[in-house]
Write a protein that holds these residues in place. Sequence first.
Motif, PDB file in Angstrom:
ATOM      1  N   GLU A 132     123.972   0.304  17.510  1.00  0.00           N
ATOM      2  CA  GLU A 132     123.913  -0.149  18.898  1.00  0.00           C
ATOM      3  C   GLU A 132     122.488  -0.570  19.242  1.00  0.00           C
ATOM      4  N   LYS A 133     122.364  -1.260  20.364  1.00  0.00           N
ATOM      5  CA  LYS A 133     121.016  -1.687  20.763  1.00  0.00           C
ATOM      6  C   LYS A 133     120.197  -0.474  21.153  1.00  0.00           C
ATOM      7  N   GLY A 134     120.846   0.505  21.793  1.00  0.00           N
ATOM      8  CA  GLY A 134     120.208   1.796  21.997  1.00  0.00           C
ATOM      9  C   GLY A 134     119.445   1.957  23.293  1.00  0.00           C
ATOM     10  N   GLY A 148     123.700  -5.860  32.351  1.00  0.00           N
ATOM     11  CA  GLY A 148     124.503  -7.028  31.949  1.00  0.00           C
ATOM     12  C   GLY A 148     124.837  -7.094  30.473  1.00  0.00           C
ATOM     13  N   VAL A 149     125.467  -8.200  30.106  1.00  0.00           N
ATOM     14  CA  VAL A 149     126.083  -8.347  28.790  1.00  0.00           C
ATOM     15  C   VAL A 149     125.094  -8.156  27.622  1.00  0.00           C
ATOM     16  N   PHE A 150     123.852  -8.581  27.799  1.00  0.00           N
ATOM     17  CA  PHE A 150     122.896  -8.485  26.692  1.00  0.00           C
ATOM     18  C   PHE A 150     122.502  -7.048  26.405  1.00  0.00           C
ATOM     19  N   SER A 156     133.946  -1.035  23.799  1.00  0.00           N
ATOM     20  CA  SER A 156     134.945  -1.838  24.495  1.00  0.00           C
ATOM     21  C   SER A 156     134.476  -3.293  24.678  1.00  0.00           C
ATOM     22  N   ARG A 157     133.167  -3.521  24.668  1.00  0.00           N
ATOM     23  CA  ARG A 157     132.605  -4.851  24.879  1.00  0.00           C
ATOM     24  C   ARG A 157     133.217  -5.498  26.122  1.00  0.00           C
ATOM     25  N   PHE A 158     133.298  -4.666  27.146  1.00  0.00           N
ATOM     26  CA  PHE A 158     133.893  -5.087  28.403  1.00  0.00           C
ATOM     27  C   PHE A 158     133.233  -6.352  28.970  1.00  0.00           C
ATOM     28  N   HIS A 159     131.901  -6.397  28.887  1.00  0.00           N
ATOM     29  CA  HIS A 159     131.184  -7.529  29.474  1.00  0.00           C
ATOM     30  C   HIS A 159     131.553  -8.841  28.775  1.00  0.00           C
ATOM     31  N   HIS A 160     131.628  -8.758  27.450  1.00  0.00           N
ATOM     32  CA  HIS A 160     131.954  -9.932  26.652  1.00  0.00           C
ATOM     33  C   HIS A 160     133.354 -10.436  27.030  1.00  0.00           C
ATOM     34  N   GLN A 161     134.278  -9.473  27.105  1.00  0.00           N
ATOM     35  CA  GLN A 161     135.674  -9.793  27.421  1.00  0.00           C
ATOM     36  C   GLN A 161     135.795 -10.429  28.803  1.00  0.00           C
ATOM     37  N   VAL A 348     119.442 -16.145  31.419  1.00  0.00           N
ATOM     38  CA  VAL A 348     118.472 -15.972  30.326  1.00  0.00           C
ATOM     39  C   VAL A 348     119.060 -16.552  29.049  1.00  0.00           C
ATOM     40  N   ALA A 349     120.354 -16.245  28.832  1.00  0.00           N
ATOM     41  CA  ALA A 349     121.006 -16.707  27.603  1.00  0.00           C
ATOM     42  C   ALA A 349     121.091 -18.220  27.545  1.00  0.00           C
ATOM     43  N   GLY A 350     121.275 -18.841  28.704  1.00  0.00           N
ATOM     44  CA  GLY A 350     121.654 -20.249  28.699  1.00  0.00           C
ATOM     45  C   GLY A 350     120.524 -21.223  28.926  1.00  0.00           C
ATOM     46  N   ASP A 352     116.596 -20.961  28.221  1.00  0.00           N
ATOM     47  CA  ASP A 352     115.523 -21.170  27.249  1.00  0.00           C
ATOM     48  C   ASP A 352     116.043 -21.424  25.842  1.00  0.00           C
ATOM     49  N   THR A 353     117.238 -20.902  25.561  1.00  0.00           N
ATOM     50  CA  THR A 353     117.806 -21.087  24.229  1.00  0.00           C
ATOM     51  C   THR A 353     118.010 -22.567  23.919  1.00  0.00           C
ATOM     52  N   THR A 354     118.776 -23.226  24.786  1.00  0.00           N
ATOM     53  CA  THR A 354     119.081 -24.633  24.519  1.00  0.00           C
ATOM     54  C   THR A 354     117.822 -25.481  24.706  1.00  0.00           C
ATOM     55  N   PRO A 459     122.397 -18.567  13.680  1.00  0.00           N
ATOM     56  CA  PRO A 459     121.639 -18.764  14.922  1.00  0.00           C
ATOM     57  C   PRO A 459     122.334 -18.175  16.142  1.00  0.00           C
ATOM     58  N   PHE A 460     123.653 -18.037  16.093  1.00  0.00           N
ATOM     59  CA  PHE A 460     124.387 -17.528  17.259  1.00  0.00           C
ATOM     60  C   PHE A 460     124.924 -16.118  17.040  1.00  0.00           C
ATOM     61  N   ASN A 461     124.488 -15.473  15.985  1.00  0.00           N
ATOM     62  CA  ASN A 461     124.980 -14.128  15.623  1.00  0.00           C
ATOM     63  C   ASN A 461     126.466 -14.148  15.269  1.00  0.00           C
ATOM     64  N   PRO A 462     126.876 -13.265  14.376  1.00  0.00           N
ATOM     65  CA  PRO A 462     128.309 -13.135  14.092  1.00  0.00           C
ATOM     66  C   PRO A 462     128.862 -11.924  14.852  1.00  0.00           C
ATOM     67  N   PRO A 464     131.207  -9.096  17.110  1.00  0.00           N
ATOM     68  CA  PRO A 464     131.597  -8.897  18.514  1.00  0.00           C
ATOM     69  C   PRO A 464     130.557  -9.370  19.532  1.00  0.00           C
ATOM     70  N   ARG A 465     129.302  -9.496  19.111  1.00  0.00           N
ATOM     71  CA  ARG A 465     128.281  -9.951  20.056  1.00  0.00           C
ATOM     72  C   ARG A 465     127.997 -11.436  19.877  1.00  0.00           C
ATOM     73  N   ILE A 466     128.887 -12.153  19.243  1.00  0.00           N
ATOM     74  CA  ILE A 466     128.643 -13.579  19.008  1.00  0.00           C
ATOM     75  C   ILE A 466     128.350 -14.296  20.330  1.00  0.00           C
ATOM     76  N   CYS A 467     127.496 -15.286  20.271  1.00  0.00           N
ATOM     77  CA  CYS A 467     127.103 -16.002  21.485  1.00  0.00           C
ATOM     78  C   CYS A 467     128.328 -16.620  22.160  1.00  0.00           C
ATOM     79  N   LEU A 468     128.495 -16.321  23.438  1.00  0.00           N
ATOM     80  CA  LEU A 468     129.626 -16.888  24.166  1.00  0.00           C
ATOM     81  C   LEU A 468     129.394 -18.357  24.491  1.00  0.00           C
TER      82      LEU A 468
HETATM   83  C1  HEM Z   1     120.953 -23.017  21.208  1.00  0.00           C
HETATM   84  C2  HEM Z   1     121.391 -22.252  22.152  1.00  0.00           C
HETATM   85  C3  HEM Z   1     121.789 -20.800  22.002  1.00  0.00           C
HETATM   86  C4  HEM Z   1     121.562 -19.913  20.996  1.00  0.00           C
HETATM   87  C5  HEM Z   1     120.816 -20.157  19.691  1.00  0.00           C
HETATM   88  C6  HEM Z   1     122.178 -18.658  21.375  1.00  0.00           C
HETATM   89  C7  HEM Z   1     122.170 -17.518  20.602  1.00  0.00           C
HETATM   90  C8  HEM Z   1     122.701 -16.300  20.993  1.00  0.00           C
HETATM   91  C9  HEM Z   1     122.605 -15.070  20.229  1.00  0.00           C
HETATM   92  C10 HEM Z   1     121.891 -14.906  18.906  1.00  0.00           C
HETATM   93  C11 HEM Z   1     123.238 -14.112  20.933  1.00  0.00           C
HETATM   94  C12 HEM Z   1     123.394 -12.632  20.560  1.00  0.00           C
HETATM   95  C13 HEM Z   1     122.291 -11.870  21.272  1.00  0.00           C
HETATM   96  C14 HEM Z   1     122.406 -10.373  21.160  1.00  0.00           C
HETATM   97  O1  HEM Z   1     123.459  -9.814  20.939  1.00  0.00           O
HETATM   98  O2  HEM Z   1     121.383  -9.730  21.351  1.00  0.00           O
HETATM   99  C15 HEM Z   1     123.754 -14.734  22.131  1.00  0.00           C
HETATM  100  C16 HEM Z   1     124.481 -14.068  23.077  1.00  0.00           C
HETATM  101  C17 HEM Z   1     124.952 -14.665  24.215  1.00  0.00           C
HETATM  102  N1  HEM Z   1     124.826 -15.985  24.586  1.00  0.00           N
HETATM  103 FE1  HEM Z   1     123.893 -17.419  23.533  1.00  0.00          FE
HETATM  104  N2  HEM Z   1     122.759 -18.809  22.594  1.00  0.00           N
HETATM  105  C18 HEM Z   1     122.560 -20.097  23.008  1.00  0.00           C
HETATM  106  C19 HEM Z   1     122.995 -20.675  24.187  1.00  0.00           C
HETATM  107  C20 HEM Z   1     123.769 -20.036  25.113  1.00  0.00           C
HETATM  108  C21 HEM Z   1     124.245 -20.650  26.328  1.00  0.00           C
HETATM  109  C22 HEM Z   1     123.979 -22.093  26.737  1.00  0.00           C
HETATM  110  C23 HEM Z   1     124.939 -19.687  26.999  1.00  0.00           C
HETATM  111  C24 HEM Z   1     125.648 -19.765  28.325  1.00  0.00           C
HETATM  112  C25 HEM Z   1     125.677 -20.758  29.153  1.00  0.00           C
HETATM  113  C26 HEM Z   1     124.921 -18.484  26.191  1.00  0.00           C
HETATM  114  C27 HEM Z   1     125.530 -17.303  26.528  1.00  0.00           C
HETATM  115  C28 HEM Z   1     125.446 -16.151  25.795  1.00  0.00           C
HETATM  116  C29 HEM Z   1     125.999 -14.881  26.225  1.00  0.00           C
HETATM  117  C30 HEM Z   1     126.771 -14.626  27.513  1.00  0.00           C
HETATM  118  C31 HEM Z   1     125.694 -13.941  25.237  1.00  0.00           C
HETATM  119  C32 HEM Z   1     126.047 -12.456  25.206  1.00  0.00           C
HETATM  120  C33 HEM Z   1     127.264 -12.203  24.331  1.00  0.00           C
HETATM  121  C34 HEM Z   1     127.552 -10.714  24.168  1.00  0.00           C
HETATM  122  O3  HEM Z   1     126.648  -9.915  23.927  1.00  0.00           O
HETATM  123  O4  HEM Z   1     128.719 -10.365  24.305  1.00  0.00           O
HETATM  124  N3  HEM Z   1     124.200 -18.735  25.054  1.00  0.00           N
HETATM  125  N4  HEM Z   1     123.415 -16.065  22.137  1.00  0.00           N
END
Ligand code: HEM
Length: 497
Positions: A132-134, A148-150, A156-161, A348-350, A352-354, A459-462, A464-468
Amino acid sequence: MSLPPGIVYLSEQPMLSPALAVYCGKLVAEFYFGVAIPTWLATAAYVLSGPAVLTVVVQYRDHRPLVPSSPSVPGSIGGINTENLYPGEPLAIHGKNLGYTSSVRLLFQNRILTAEPENIKAILATEFNGFEKGAEFRGLMEPLLGTGVFVADGKSRFHHQMTRPLFHRERISDFDLFDHHAENAIEHFKTRLREGYPPDFQDMVSRFTMDAATQFLFNQDVHSLSAGIPYPFYVTTDTVTSASAIHPSNVFAGAFQEAQMITATRNRFGAHWPLTEPMGVVRDFLDPILREAVVKKRAAGVDPGKNEAGEREAQEGETLLDHLVNYTESTHRQIIRFPRDEILNISVAGRDTTASLLTFTIYMLAEHPNVLSKLRSENLRIVGPMRRPTHDDFRELKYLRAVLNETSRLYAPVTPFATIVMHRRTDLWGPDALEFDPDRFLDQRLHKHLTPNPFIFLPFNPGPRICLGQQFAYHEASFFMVRLLQTFSTIELAPEA
Ligand code: HEM
């Protein structure tokens, strides 16, 4: 001679070790040199020794060169430090010599780093419930991201669901959303160019992704593009700088940025670092939007309930915020806090990532004109010089996808350093692993390296925590790139800016 176990034990306690060293120093001074240390001085030294050592260690870690003599990579683009090395490169060099799973002792704690696909697969997918993240991570992130979800752990991964229904294909294929903001961003870009200044690409795409994400999340974009993109640092007329500083969207974005920076610093200092100031600004901005959504929910009345899988399906016209508010059935305090945390996490997720993916893509294209010209040819052949791209186009734009993948391989925006190191391992990717070559995602190298071992590219993790937002991000980045390539034919770095 081995030390008594009691002394060894005490020396391993993070906050006691410096005090113990002070005590030993005091004994040596008194017995061997006959110097009497006053009690007040000794007490002050015991109390201050821990924080003093911590400060020195943190400063050292901040300033030490990771690899003393490294090859230099010329050129820079707003915010990306390319002065000495590619990000993650020092760790890749370290792994090559010492192995890709190692235990390091940082700030009195043992940490295990791994860039081994099998280990990463186990941690994130097959043995997910065992890791776990801990609490430490939660403590660190809580002021910024709440519950939040991060931050959330739990099987249960309720937030993800809860959030998943909002990322269904139809919802993330709303290209109107991208088109409006992309056009706006490129217009600002052209304005700076017409004025004779090199525009800051990273700043511009951060505004684009911020406006697109906020519109997607709560149907009210923060209009960060309306503040314009900054001039290079050498243009410092009072009018330009003060107008920009007080623009509401810059105040919000600045506070958001500051909160993220402080969170990163907390990672080095431990959890005792306040975040109240910037988060106050962020909340002042978000809370009225949240309250409005709550009022809307109350006025609408009936809750549609959940489906057989226990998920609450997204309703017609519902934004992510509406969806989250509908999920919340608790007290007034939580009804604001719960969606606020979730919205902040997804922002935060959406954003700076893109933005990071797009920035590094442009940086790579500036450094590899042959790739740029191939990409433009594909773009012109499939979409043409004017037309807006469609979902079907993205399936055809195979080289564009390869360029985005190759950039994510070398510059994975989110993942820890371990993944960046894994993405650059020559034993996993072939001898040319450090080269930027999108064709590796299309030619025989794909079948040789990635197809038999998919966990080498994450890059998006595999698991249950895969990037939504994975598909959303690919659509957003692809859309922006198509529009950009339809507008510009060459890309040059302007290091002086
Ligand atoms: C190039 C763009 C992106 C990359 C490389 C990326 C990568 C990731 C990674 C590695 C995680 C897992 C993080 C962790 O568990 O600590 C994650 C989770 C997540 N990402 Fe992305 N992401 C990107 C864009 C986005 C965008 C645009 C959104 C939404 C608009 C988004 C929404 C989420 C959400 C909601 C999670 C949490 C999933 C969970 O823990 O259940 N991401 N992302």
